[in-house]
Scaffold this active site. Structure first.
Site, PDB file in Angstrom:
ATOM      1  CG  ASP A  44      25.527   9.952  -3.728  1.00 18.25           C
ATOM      2  OD1 ASP A  44      26.574   9.245  -2.982  1.00 18.25           O
ATOM      3  OD2 ASP A  44      24.861  10.335  -3.087  1.00 18.25           O
ATOM      4  CB  CYS A  65      26.191  18.150   1.773  1.00 22.28           C
ATOM      5  SG  CYS A  65      24.460  18.366   1.064  1.00 22.28           S
TER       6      CYS A  65
END
Length: 215
Positions: A131, A8
Site C-alpha cells: 500500500d 475492501c
C-alpha cells in the site's frame, strides 16, 4: 495470469453483491472504529452469510489486541486476517497462531528503503498487501486514496503472494498493473461515491479493467 481483486471496506449488501457478481476473489470488512468503513461484528456476520463459496472473507484490523480479535472471530466466519497497523513480524506470527487463520500484512511504501519490510514480513505472513505509506498526520493507516510510485515494484520478486493497493481506481488500475505486474489488487475508496459508500457501477468497472488482458 488472472488478476485477483479484493473489494475492501464493504458495509452493505448492494456493494457486496456487486463485488461478488463482478468476480471479486476477496471481500473485506473493516474492524477499525476510526474508519468510515467500520462495521460491527454483527453487521459483518450478516454480510458474510451472503458471500458464496470461493470468495474469501477478509477482516481488516489495525493493531488489534487479543480480545478485539477474539470478539470478531467469535461472530464472523473469516477466511483471512488483514493486519494494517504497526504490527511487528512477531505479532503477525502470534495472530496466525492464535486465530488459526492465514494472515495478510499490509506494508506501506513511499521510497526505496521501505522495500526492506517486504522481506521481513514475507517471512511470517501468508500474503502481503503493498500500500501507499500514509502521511505522518493521517488518521487512517489505509483507505486514504493515495498512490505511491508504482515503479518501485517494477521487476521486483516478492516472497509471498501479494496485492497492490493505494489510490487505485477504475481509471488507473490497468496502468498500475502494467507497471507492477501485480498478481492482485485491492481497492476501497476508489470505488466509492462517498466515504464508506460503495458504488456498484464503479466496482463493476474496476473489476472489468483489472481482469482485462494487460497490453
Amino acid at each position: 495470469m488472472t488478476v485477483s481483486v479484493k473489494i475492501c471496506g464493504l458495509t452493505e449488501a448492494a456493494g457486496l453483491a456487486a463485488a461478488v457478481e463482478a468476480g471479486a476473489r476477496y471481500v473485506g470488512f473493516v474492524f477499525f472504529p476510526k474508519s468510515p468503513r467500520h462495521v460491527s461484528p454483527e453487521t459483518a456476520a450478516e454480510l458474510a452469510a451472503q458471500v458464496p463459496l470461493g470468495v474469501a472473507k477478509v477482516g481488516l484490523f489495525v493493531d488489534p489486541d487479543d480480545a478485539a480479535l477474539d470478539a470478531v472471530l467469535a461472530r464472523v466466519p473469516l477466511d483471512l486476517i488483514q493486519l494494517h497497523g504497526a504490527e511487528t513480524p512477531a505479532r503477525v506470527a502470534e495472530v496466525k497462531a492464535r486465530s488459526g487463520l492465514p494472515v495478510m500484512k499490509a506494508v506501506g511504501l513511499a521510497e526505496p528503503q521501505d522495500l526492506d519490510a517486504l522481506w521481513d514480513y514475507g517471512l511470517v505472513a501468508d500474503m502481503l498487501l503493498i500500500d501507499a505509506k500514509p502521511p505522518r498526520d493521517a488518521v487512517l493507516p489505509g483507505g486514504n486514496g493515495l498512490a505511491f510510485d508504482w515503479r518501485l515494484l517494477a521487476g521486483r520478486q516478492i516472497l509471498k503472494p501479494w496485492l497492490l493497493a493505494g489510490g487505485l481506481t477504475p481509471e488507473n488500475v490497468a496502468e498500475a498493473l502494467r507497471l507492477t505486474r501485480a498478481p492482485g489488487v485491492d481497492v476501497s475508496s476508489g470505488v466509492e461515491s462517498a466515504p464508506g459508500v460503495k458504488d456498484p457501477e464503479r466496482i463493476r468497472r474496476f473489476i472489468a479493467r483489472a481482469t482485462a488482458p494487460i497490453l
